[in-house]
Design a protein around this motif. Structure first.
Motif, short mmCIF file in Angstrom:
data_model
loop_
_atom_site.label_atom_id
_atom_site.label_comp_id
_atom_site.label_asym_id
_atom_site.label_seq_id
_atom_site.Cartn_x
_atom_site.Cartn_y
_atom_site.Cartn_z
N SER A 14 37.80 -69.89 -18.28
CA SER A 14 36.45 -70.39 -19.29
C SER A 14 35.44 -69.26 -18.98
CB SER A 14 36.20 -71.64 -18.81
OG SER A 14 36.90 -72.74 -18.96
N PRO A 16 31.28 -69.42 -20.14
CA PRO A 16 30.23 -70.09 -20.87
C PRO A 16 29.66 -69.27 -21.70
CG PRO A 16 29.36 -69.40 -18.53
CD PRO A 16 30.74 -68.97 -18.53
N GLY A 23 30.90 -68.33 -26.14
CA GLY A 23 31.70 -69.05 -24.77
C GLY A 23 33.12 -69.58 -25.22
#
Length: 151
Positions: A14, A16, A23
């Motif tokens: 992941s 952001p 993101g």
């Protein structure tokens, strides 16, 4: 001959949102095929400790140097490259590309290319996280990538 890509420092599963970057979750990276964008070789999760790919190719001597050709090699002579495709993989396993890194083969110095032809192996080493902590993208040349000949 073979091109072997060794990647470290992946950005994570992941990333952001940031300036100019929306993101993403479920981040993965693979080598994109020349004919079909969705034809990926060796999909690796973005949080892997490392990733590696080995590509079969042909090296042809030309007046301008060595021309690499193969199923994962893109571009015209003198401007060949390998795409590393970044994308999100959803719960159903569907990959949706959002960014690519171009490993520029014209950045391989002539002596290294000639040695790679002799040994049958060209090796690329690079980190896959950019200075913002996001997946590496755009044209990748030294010092971001190190090219060498190997056995």
């Amino acid at each position: 001959m073979r091109i072997h890509i060794e990647a470290t420092n992946l950005p994570g599963r992941s990333c952001p949102p940031g300036a100019g970057f929306p993101g993403y979750d479920g981040i993965h990276v693979g080598v994109q095929g020349r004919v079909r964008r969705d034809e990926l070789l060796g999909l690796h999760p973005g949080d892997a400790a490392s990733a590696a790919w080995t590509l079969e190719c042909t090296a042809v001597a030309t007046a301008d140097g060595t021309d690499f050709r193969g199923a994962q090699i893109q571009g015209r002579p003198g401007g060949r490259f390998i795409y590393l495709a970044w994308g999100s993989v959803d719960g159903a396993g569907v990959f949706t590309m959002f960014r690519r890194a171009k490993l520029m083969l014209d950045a391989v110095d002539p002596a290294t290319a000639e040695a790679a032809v002799r040994t049958g192996r060209l090796v690329a080493r690079l980190g896959l996280t950019d200075g913002k902590g996001e997946p590496l993208c755009a044209a990748v040349r030294p010092p971001l990538i190190e090219w060498s000949a190997g056995a």
